[in-house]
Write an enzyme that holds these catalytic residues in place. Structure first.
Site, PDB file in Angstrom:
ATOM      1  N   HIS A 189      54.144  80.700  76.374  1.00 59.16           N
ATOM      2  CA  HIS A 189      53.735  80.881  77.764  1.00 59.16           C
ATOM      3  C   HIS A 189      52.620  81.908  77.806  1.00 59.16           C
ATOM      4  O   HIS A 189      52.632  82.859  77.020  1.00 59.16           O
ATOM      5  CB  HIS A 189      54.920  81.359  78.621  1.00 59.16           C
ATOM      6  CG  HIS A 189      54.706  81.135  80.078  1.00 59.16           C
ATOM      7  ND1 HIS A 189      54.019  82.028  80.856  1.00 59.16           N
ATOM      8  CD2 HIS A 189      55.050  80.100  80.871  1.00 59.16           C
ATOM      9  CE1 HIS A 189      53.961  81.555  82.080  1.00 59.16           C
ATOM     10  NE2 HIS A 189      54.570  80.389  82.121  1.00 59.16           N
ATOM     11  N   ASP A 199      60.318  74.604  80.782  1.00 55.21           N
ATOM     12  CA  ASP A 199      60.220  73.156  80.616  1.00 55.21           C
ATOM     13  C   ASP A 199      60.937  72.639  79.378  1.00 55.21           C
ATOM     14  O   ASP A 199      61.118  71.438  79.216  1.00 55.21           O
ATOM     15  CB  ASP A 199      58.748  72.725  80.585  1.00 55.21           C
ATOM     16  CG  ASP A 199      58.171  72.758  81.979  1.00 55.21           C
ATOM     17  OD1 ASP A 199      58.937  72.543  82.922  1.00 55.21           O
ATOM     18  OD2 ASP A 199      56.968  73.020  82.118  1.00 55.21           O
TER      19      ASP A 199
END
Ligand code: CMC
Length: 430
Positions: free
Chosen positions: A307, A364
């Site tokens: 991320h 996710d």
């Protein structure tokens, strides 16, 4: 000590005092607005890794500590005690509603749930196997045409009504993307049902039989929507703000956000995770895929890992991981893909490549597994994300329109093309 940073051009000795802005939390920010005027220079920050693009009071996240808060409320508390529609109210209005305000909010969202009947014809223009995110971007953009003249982007009431329209209509638009491909007739909203239940009914009910989603399924989807509702200035939200800064129609801004969210480096990752797990197929193949992810000559990346901001853990992933375990237990489901995911997670988290680069599973990595357990097809996963994130997008759009520093967003560039040259007539070109 003054709250400024002095930037000195060592070539000329000229200098500029840049104010330092402090938010409620987060690193101090150097205001470089005067830089071009004073020094004739731009700043360069590819991917905006060190650039704050706006002031915002909506969402705070600290990537080092793994903190995420909506309007100051920790995501863990909202996940445990709130629901998606209440979170929408919070994001848009800034405060949690009292009972009367919440009832009123829920009722008015229901009132805006219908779409113009003509909108249903837009779906017919798409190929039978069109990706639902392509349909979403097109149909949401088309909604702009129904509310163009009646939307006054400079009026607070009109902006709030737009927010209700977006949140109200998006479940119906999203469910139709699925039903169009599946060949099922469209289902109208049923206002006797709650927001999530109504969405599931529009997705899964058949004309031939009664449909009632389980309380477990409704709660799981509600949780995912809460966790995905906003995430400060990510790529799609910045796109919505960028479009909004040109004073464009808010539905067109949301459509631009949808197009950005579709990418697999962003919201498309939830679908890409499942495709990757399907490709891995068996635990014995995991190491091969981990090796590919580490190979600089192979563009493959572990989907659902890493991320831009979270460099410790993604707090949404922590909540969702547990929810995923709970859901599979409660539904007595034994998803082979879940076993592969857990093993992949274990192997990657013990690997120096991922440890050194601070690459952890993101939201996710797990959300697709929950969607799959709920019977949602993988090409609809990013549409689910869209449904939830629309709340954040419209809250951010409202904040942008109310910003006293509102200006069209217009980044600059470093031009690296040819120097000036004269046009060459066709008969003299090589
Ligand atoms: N698998 C393997 N290596 C990776 C991965 C990954 N998933 N992510 C980053 N790296 C490596 C990358 O190769 C680079 O290595 P090196 O320093 O040796 O060149 C290093 O880690 C830093 O990567 P980066 O590309 O500079 O990081 P970024 O901040 O620009 O990208 C990201 C962030 C999310 C786009 C990226 O981690 C990625 O592509 N992840 C997979 C896609 C994904 O899961 N996206 C969902 C994000 S969460 C949902 C959302 O908010 O949208």
């Amino acid at each position: 000590m003054s709250d400024t940073v002095t930037i000195i051009d060592n070539r000329t000795g000229k200098q500029v005092e840049c104010p330092v802005i402090k938010g409620t939390y987060g690193p101090p920010v150097i205001d470089t607005n005067a830089l071009y005027k004073e020094l004739g220079m731009f700043t360069f920050d590819p991917g905006y890794a060190s650039t704050a693009s706006c002031r915002s009071a909506i969402t705070y996240l600290d990537g080092e500590q793994g903190i995420l808060q909506y309007r100051g409320y920790p995501i863990e508390q909202l996940a445990e005690h709130s629901n998606f529609l209440e979170v929408c109210y919070l994001l848009i209005n800034g405060e949690l509603p009292n009972k009367v305000q919440l009832d009123d909010w829920e009722n008015s969202i229901k009132l805006y749930g219908m779409t113009h009947e003509h909108l249903s014809r837009f779906y017919n223009g798409y190929r039978y196997d069109a990706h639902p995110m392509s349909i979403m971007a097109g149909v949401v953009g088309a909604v702009a045409s129904y509310y163009h003249d009646v939307t006054d982007i400079w009026d607070a009431d009109s902006r709030l009504m737009t927010a209700k329209r977006v949140i109200g209509k998006i479940p119906s638009i999203a469910s139709r993307c699925y039903r169009y491909e599946a060949g099922f007739p469209f289902v109208y909203p049923d206002n006797s049902r709650g927001y999530i239940e109504n969405f599931m009914n529009m997705m899964f009910s058949r004309p031939s039989e009664k449909y009632q989603p389980s309380a477990i399924a409704i709660r799981a989807l509600d949780l995912l929507f809460i966790l995905h509702a906003d995430h400060e200035q990510n790529a799609s939200t910045s796109t919505v703000r960028m479009a909004g800064s040109a004073e464009t129609n808010p539905f067109a801004c949301i459509a631009a956000g949808i197009a950005t969210l579709w990418g697999k480096a962003h919201g498309g990752a939830n679908e890409a995770v499942i495709l990757m797990l399907e490709e891995i197929a068996e635990p014995k193949n995991i190491q091969k895929f981990v090796n590919r992810a580490k190979d600089k000559n192979d563009p493959f990346r572990l989907m659902g890992f890493g991320h831009r901001v979270y460099k410790n853990h993604d707090p949404r992933a922590t909540i969702i991981r547990q929810a995923c375990h709970d859901l599979l237990d409660e539904m007595h489901l034994n998803l082979p893909m879940f076993e592969i995911a857990m093993e992949l997670e274990r192997i990657a988290l013990e690997d120096d490549y991922f440890i050194e680069r601070k690459l952890y599973p993101n939201v996710d990595f797990y959300s697709g597994l929950i969607y799959q357990a709920l019977g949602i097809p993988s090409n609809m996963f990013t549409v689910m994300f869209t449904l939830a994130r629309s709340a954040g997008w419209i809250a951010q759009w409202i904040e942008l329109m109310e910003d006293k520093e509102f200006r069209i967003a217009r980044p600059r560039q470093i031009y690296i093309g040819s120097e000036k040259r004269d046009f060459v007539p066709m008969d003299q070109r090589a």
